[in-house]
Structure formats: structure tokens, C-alpha cells
Design an enzyme around this catalytic site. Sequence first.
Site, PDB file in Angstrom:
ATOM      1  N   GLY A 107     119.790  31.880  18.875  1.00 38.63           N
ATOM      2  CA  GLY A 107     119.814  30.477  19.261  1.00 38.63           C
ATOM      3  C   GLY A 107     118.515  29.785  18.896  1.00 38.63           C
ATOM      4  O   GLY A 107     117.743  30.263  18.064  1.00 38.63           O
ATOM      5  N   HIS A 163     116.945  37.332  17.011  1.00 35.75           N
ATOM      6  CA  HIS A 163     116.937  36.176  16.117  1.00 35.75           C
ATOM      7  C   HIS A 163     115.520  35.606  16.098  1.00 35.75           C
ATOM      8  O   HIS A 163     115.013  35.141  17.118  1.00 35.75           O
ATOM      9  CB  HIS A 163     117.934  35.145  16.657  1.00 35.75           C
ATOM     10  CG  HIS A 163     118.048  33.894  15.854  1.00 35.75           C
ATOM     11  ND1 HIS A 163     117.032  32.980  15.739  1.00 35.75           N
ATOM     12  CD2 HIS A 163     119.078  33.391  15.125  1.00 35.75           C
ATOM     13  CE1 HIS A 163     117.427  31.970  14.986  1.00 35.75           C
ATOM     14  NE2 HIS A 163     118.663  32.196  14.599  1.00 35.75           N
ATOM     15  N   GLU A 174     113.572  31.967  11.759  1.00 40.14           N
ATOM     16  CA  GLU A 174     114.426  31.015  11.047  1.00 40.14           C
ATOM     17  C   GLU A 174     114.018  29.597  11.438  1.00 40.14           C
ATOM     18  O   GLU A 174     113.517  28.832  10.624  1.00 40.14           O
ATOM     19  CB  GLU A 174     115.905  31.226  11.359  1.00 40.14           C
ATOM     20  CG  GLU A 174     116.789  30.271  10.560  1.00 40.14           C
ATOM     21  CD  GLU A 174     118.219  30.182  11.072  1.00 40.14           C
ATOM     22  OE1 GLU A 174     119.104  29.875  10.259  1.00 40.14           O
ATOM     23  OE2 GLU A 174     118.448  30.388  12.279  1.00 40.14           O
ATOM     24  N   ASP A 190     125.976  35.413   8.822  1.00 42.49           N
ATOM     25  CA  ASP A 190     125.515  34.710  10.022  1.00 42.49           C
ATOM     26  C   ASP A 190     126.671  34.071  10.779  1.00 42.49           C
ATOM     27  O   ASP A 190     126.960  34.439  11.909  1.00 42.49           O
ATOM     28  CB  ASP A 190     124.450  33.672   9.689  1.00 42.49           C
ATOM     29  CG  ASP A 190     123.771  33.133  10.943  1.00 42.49           C
ATOM     30  OD1 ASP A 190     123.733  33.862  11.955  1.00 42.49           O
ATOM     31  OD2 ASP A 190     123.271  32.000  10.922  1.00 42.49           O
TER      32      ASP A 190
END
Length: 223
Positions: free
Chosen positions: A20, A47, A50, A148
Site C-alpha cells: 500500500g 512493499h 516504489e 503486481d
Amino acid sequence: MAQLAVANRDRGVVGFDIAGEEAGYPPEKHLAAFQLCHRENFSITIHAGEGFGPASIWQAIQICGAHRIGHGVRLVEDMTIEDAGRGTPGREATVTKLGLLASYVRDKRIPLEICPSSNVDTGAAPSLDAHAIRYFLAQKFRVTVNTDNRLMSDITLSEEFRRLSEVLPIGLADVEKLTINAMKSAFVGYDERLAIIYDRIKPGYAKLRGEPALAGFRLPPSA
């Protein structure tokens, strides 16, 4: 959630992940969950790298103990890249130095779950042609190619590889290597990983190359 994941490991749950928005929601906010996973010898992917820079990757690895990094594309910001100035802009650029974090990730063979099309969709990469995966591959990072989100990006893994082949000199041998990278990084047992690599992946690619003598290749007993 971590407790639930661990409790269902015998039902096929193999790891714990958070994903998220990264900015404002660092992995360490869930440190207790990751510590539980470590105590229970449970695999972790996070995660990071990014929507936020290398700091989120560092925190995921060094504070939370991630075994894999979801995305990690902005690890390129911990590299020194120089453009040779020839041909198409960006195509001649090379990595001249890895930072401490990038070196650690490469040396420890921490997998990067790279999602090229999704990265373009979210703005983490300006285009596939300018995607940092070229630098990770050139520097021999443990890279895997992923979709993804198949629905939002309207993508399949086969299409992901096809798109990459249009902007990078990727051939069948490279796709095989990336596929093996993925299985090496899978959260399943060592014996199962080896069996899939040597009984399915390698014979499958040997068949595609027209090498029937290798299509039945099996893992030697001493491996």
C-alpha cells in the site's frame, strides 16, 4: 493478520506481506507483526521502494527483516549511473558504483519483485524504456518479473515479458533465468524449489529451445 497467517501455515499460507501507500506508513509501524513472523520462522515480503525511496527499502530489510522486497525499483537511487552519451538517451547509461544499500541487497541476494508495467502506471518509472530493471539485470541483482495487479494494469506475466523484450535485449535464456530467480525466491521448501526448477522449468525451456536431450534433465543426487 500475522498471527492468522502463521496459524494457517499448514493450510498453504507461506508468508506475510504488507502493501500500500509507503509515504507516511513506514514498515516499522508493523514491527510487532514482523517480529512475530521471525519468532515463528515465517517468511516476510514487504512493499517498499516504489512510492518512497531507498529509505523504505532499508527499513524493510534492516528493521523489519524482509526476505523479499516488493517492487524495490527506487533502489536505483542508491546507484551512480553515467550516460556514455551515445545513441538513444538512456540506452548507453551504465552503473559505475553501487551504494551501501544496493550493494547489500545484491550481495545478500535479496529478491526484488520488479513490476515494470505497474511501475509505469503508478509513476514509479517514466516508461518501460526508461525502467531501472535494465540496471538491476546488468548488475546481477536477484530480479523477478511480476504483474503486481493483473486487473488494474490489464497485464499477464507473458505480456510483461513480451513488453520488456521490446525495450531490452531479453531472449529466451534471460526469461528462463528470471523464472528460475522467481522459484529460487519462492516461499516454499528447498526440496520443492529444486524439484520445480529441475523437473519443470529447465526441461520446459530446453523443449522450447529444441533440446530434447535436456528436456528430461533431472537433478543429480549430489546437488
